[in-house]
Motif scaffolding. Structure first.
Motif, short mmCIF file in Angstrom:
data_model
loop_
_atom_site.label_atom_id
_atom_site.label_comp_id
_atom_site.label_asym_id
_atom_site.label_seq_id
_atom_site.Cartn_x
_atom_site.Cartn_y
_atom_site.Cartn_z
N VAL A 29 52.94 77.81 50.81
CA VAL A 29 53.48 76.87 51.79
C VAL A 29 54.99 76.89 51.62
N ASP A 30 55.66 77.61 52.51
CA ASP A 30 57.05 77.99 52.34
C ASP A 30 57.97 77.10 53.18
N ALA A 31 58.87 76.39 52.49
CA ALA A 31 59.89 75.59 53.17
C ALA A 31 61.16 75.65 52.33
N PRO A 32 62.33 75.86 52.94
CA PRO A 32 63.59 75.93 52.19
C PRO A 32 63.90 74.63 51.47
N LEU A 33 64.68 74.73 50.39
CA LEU A 33 65.03 73.57 49.59
C LEU A 33 65.72 72.51 50.43
N GLU A 34 66.63 72.96 51.33
CA GLU A 34 67.36 71.97 52.13
C GLU A 34 66.44 71.19 53.06
N VAL A 35 65.33 71.81 53.46
CA VAL A 35 64.37 71.14 54.34
C VAL A 35 63.55 70.12 53.54
N VAL A 36 63.01 70.54 52.39
CA VAL A 36 62.16 69.62 51.62
C VAL A 36 62.98 68.45 51.07
N GLU A 37 64.27 68.67 50.81
CA GLU A 37 65.10 67.56 50.34
C GLU A 37 65.28 66.50 51.42
N THR A 38 65.33 66.91 52.67
CA THR A 38 65.47 65.92 53.74
C THR A 38 64.18 65.12 53.90
N ARG A 39 63.05 65.74 53.56
CA ARG A 39 61.77 65.01 53.66
C ARG A 39 61.67 63.99 52.52
N ASP A 40 61.79 64.39 51.30
CA ASP A 40 61.87 63.58 50.08
C ASP A 40 61.30 62.17 50.21
N VAL A 41 60.04 62.11 50.63
CA VAL A 41 59.39 60.82 50.86
C VAL A 41 59.33 60.00 49.57
N LYS A 42 59.13 60.67 48.44
CA LYS A 42 58.98 59.96 47.17
C LYS A 42 60.32 59.73 46.46
N GLY A 43 61.39 60.26 47.02
CA GLY A 43 62.70 60.08 46.40
C GLY A 43 62.91 60.89 45.14
N LEU A 44 62.10 61.93 44.94
CA LEU A 44 62.17 62.69 43.70
C LEU A 44 63.40 63.59 43.64
N TYR A 45 63.74 64.22 44.76
CA TYR A 45 64.91 65.09 44.77
C TYR A 45 66.18 64.30 44.52
N ALA A 46 66.25 63.09 45.09
CA ALA A 46 67.43 62.26 44.87
C ALA A 46 67.57 61.90 43.40
N LYS A 47 66.44 61.58 42.74
CA LYS A 47 66.49 61.27 41.31
C LYS A 47 66.93 62.48 40.50
N ALA A 48 66.40 63.63 40.89
CA ALA A 48 66.76 64.86 40.17
C ALA A 48 68.24 65.17 40.33
#
Length: 608
Positions: free
Chosen positions: A542-561
């Protein structure tokens, strides 16, 4: 036939120690003074000032000559009236420890060099510890560059005392200590007038009188390298005899199968022999038609080999990337290669203090005692009894690089007590009851790529069609079966192993199993695929670029990272290795989940 005299009169030894201790110079001077260097080679050793540079005899690589260090293992052969020698000059640099271990693995003796100006260093201890682990039976302590400390007996005695204390704590053989100068040749072949206080033997005298290995006194052993079938009337099994003697008519046992027969012929280049011994390469035929393949080991029937699939072993780790418990490596022992996992690191050894330290992983040049689980039984002997059948290497399955060397200590008791229980109802019958073909669909991709959403939709559609399916979701797994695991690389490998084991059992029950896990490393996904055996394994990327999945970030995990509050997060401070050839490739950033789910269903419907 190889003569018994040659086997007994040949001594293999290595030189080792810290970098720039003068190993190459010492060996070069030893060869020169022993008369093993032709006159034309001696002329080539002179530098611009006309002085002899003896290190050039063994430093063969251009990089070595430019840097003045040894990088590779350099082997040299020479002889005296009393004995023949094979010497391995091994590198002192820490990053080339693997090369040193290679040289030590076949040595009868080790000449450990210590610079008189520097004393016993960490690399001296590390090399000495490896020498001990690899079963080298004799140690000669050569305190070099004594001319640079004015042949001080106090300096020599202090170094010897320091090393003896270390050797006793490490369980090393008691060394013979000699003060030497490699450049001047003092105490190498001739006694030195500069050290009137030293009355012991020269280095060559010690080397000439050490007992060599007695391979023929051990029981017969031969790892099968291949099956020779030149015509329908001949079937032979080729290999090199590692120990003992075999004769026509001898009873032989095949390990790990346990099959027995008698030797009918011993075939070598040029004809047949009545008997053969350690060191010879032969082809054996038997009086019975028996099943023998490459990787099997032939042994004397009255001293058969043990076979097991779980061991305790000492491992010297040789890779920049750390050892990860649970990850599958290839283990090569003798002529057999099998998949293997390190299931537990019992302890790591501090080479300076010999202290046993707890460890979750091993890093470059670490030495540790570990438990291993293999994919199948292998024939073996403990390393202390047989260096060839007790040693193994670990190979990275993707890079195909050697990452570790190991020495088997013993088989784990549970390897003999645990056996698979046969069952009456098999996977085929279970699947027939459900009217479907079981399989495992493994969804992988970055967090937020849409794995769980798509997998949920696939399970829903399969259920609507009357299929029996079950979804193993990574987050749900960590609430139960993997609640004890963190997010280190080792914990992630174990999490994937547990998920794959559960998926395999559920597929064996006849289910279509969907697994949704980030599973960021190719090696671990390959491990999961291999664990399935003959169960269909379908990798869905299931392929999606990092910049795309970061905008989704429903759980706020990327922001914490990004804020540093969540460590080892895939895509931020931990890598994701995308599949190179996935079975299904979904571009989730450009299609809706329903379209992706439909694509998966269409792909698998043909065999459902």
């Amino acid at each position: 036939m190889t003569s018994t005299t040659l086997q007994r009169d040949t001594l293999r030894f290595i030189t080792c120690g810290s970098v720039d201790d003068g190993k190459s110079t010492l060996i070069g001077r030893l060869l020169h003074d022993a008369g093993a260097v032709p006159d034309d080679q001696v002329a080539a050793l002179r530098d611009a000032d006309g002085r002899l540079d003896f290190s050039l005899l063994v430093d063969g690589l251009l990089a070595e000559r430019e840097q003045g260090i040894t990088i590779d293992v350099a082997y040299r052969y020479f002889s005296t009236p009393r004995r023949q020698f094979i010497v391995a000059d091994t590198p002192g640099h820490e990053q080339y420890t693997r090369n040193m271990a290679t040289g030590a693995s076949t040595a009868d003796a080790a000449v450990v060099l210590i610079d008189a100006r520097k004393g016993v260093l960490t690399q001296t201890r590390r090399h000495s510890h490896i020498v001990s682990l690899l079963g080298v039976r004799h140690i000669i302590l050569a305190v070099t560059k004594m001319d640079m400390v004015a042949w001080s007996q106090d300096a020599f005695d202090a170094i010897v005392a320091d090393y003896l204390a270390f050797a006793e704590a490490a369980g090393l053989p008691t060394p013979v200590a000699i003060p030497v100068s490699g450049v001047n040749g003092d105490n190498l072949v001739q006694h030195s007038e500069a050290a009137e206080w030293y009355a012991g033997p020269t280095l060559l005298q010690v080397l000439e009188t050490l007992p060599a290995a007695e391979e023929m006194a051990r029981p017969f052993r031969m790892a099968v390298q291949g099956v020779s079938r030149p015509n329908l009337d001949f079937r032979g099994y080729t290999g090199r005899i590692t120990s003992g003697v075999v004769a026509v008519g001898d009873a032989v046992a095949v390990s790990p199968s346990g099959i027995r027969s008698h030797v009918e012929r011993i075939v070598v280049m040029g004809g047949d022999l009545d008997r053969a011994q350690a060191g010879q390469s032969v082809t054996l035929t038997f009086t019975d038609e028996i099943d023998v393949t490459r990787g099997d080991v032939l042994a004397a029937a009255d001293a058969p080999l043990e076979a097991a699939d779980q061991f305790e072993a000492t491992i010297v780790w040789m890779a920049e990337a750390e050892l990860i418990p649970g990850r599958v490596y290839d283990l090569k022992i003798g002529t057999r290669t099998v998949p293997a996992q390190i299931t537990d690191i019992r302890h790591r050894v501090n080479v300076n203090t010999q202290e046993k330290l707890s460890a979750r992983t091993l890093e470059l040049n670490d030495i540790g005692v570990c438990h291993l689980s293999l994919g199948q039984d292998v024939a073996f002997e403990p390393y202390a009894a047989n260096r060839e059948l007790g040693a193994f290497i670990l190979i990275d399955r993707l890079a195909r690089a050697t990452v570790g060397a190991g020495m088997i200590r013993f088989a784990l008791r549970r390897a003999h007590n645990i056996h698979r229980q046969p069952v009456k109802v098999d996977r085929r019958q279970r699947a027939a009851l459900k009217g479907q073909k079981p399989a495992v669909l493994w969804f992988t991709g970055l967090s937020g790529a849409g794995k769980s959403t798509i997998a949920n939709l696939v399970e829903e559609r399969l259920s609507a069609e009357g299929r029996h399916a079950y979804l193993i979701d990574g987050d749900n797994l960590r609430h139960g079966l993997s609640r004890d695991l963190g997010f280190t690389e080792a914990d992630r490998v174990e999490n994937i192993r547990r998920a794959a084991e559960v998926a395999r059992m559920m597929a064996d029950a006849g289910l279509i199993v969907l697994v949704s896990l980030i599973s960021p490393f190719r090696a671990d996904r390959a491990m999961a695929r291999e664990m399935m055996g003959d169960i269909d394994f379908i990798e869905v990327f299931v392929d999606a670029p990092l910049e795309v999945v970061e905008t989704r970030d429903v759980k706020g995990l990327y922001a914490k990272a990004r804020r540093g509050e969540l460590l080892n997060f895939t895509g931020i401070d931990s890598p994701y290795e995308a599949p190179e050839t996935p079975d299904i490739h979904l571009l989730s950033s450009t299609c809706q989940p329903e379209e992706a789910a439909k694509a998966v269903i269409n792909h698998v419907r043909a065999w459902l």
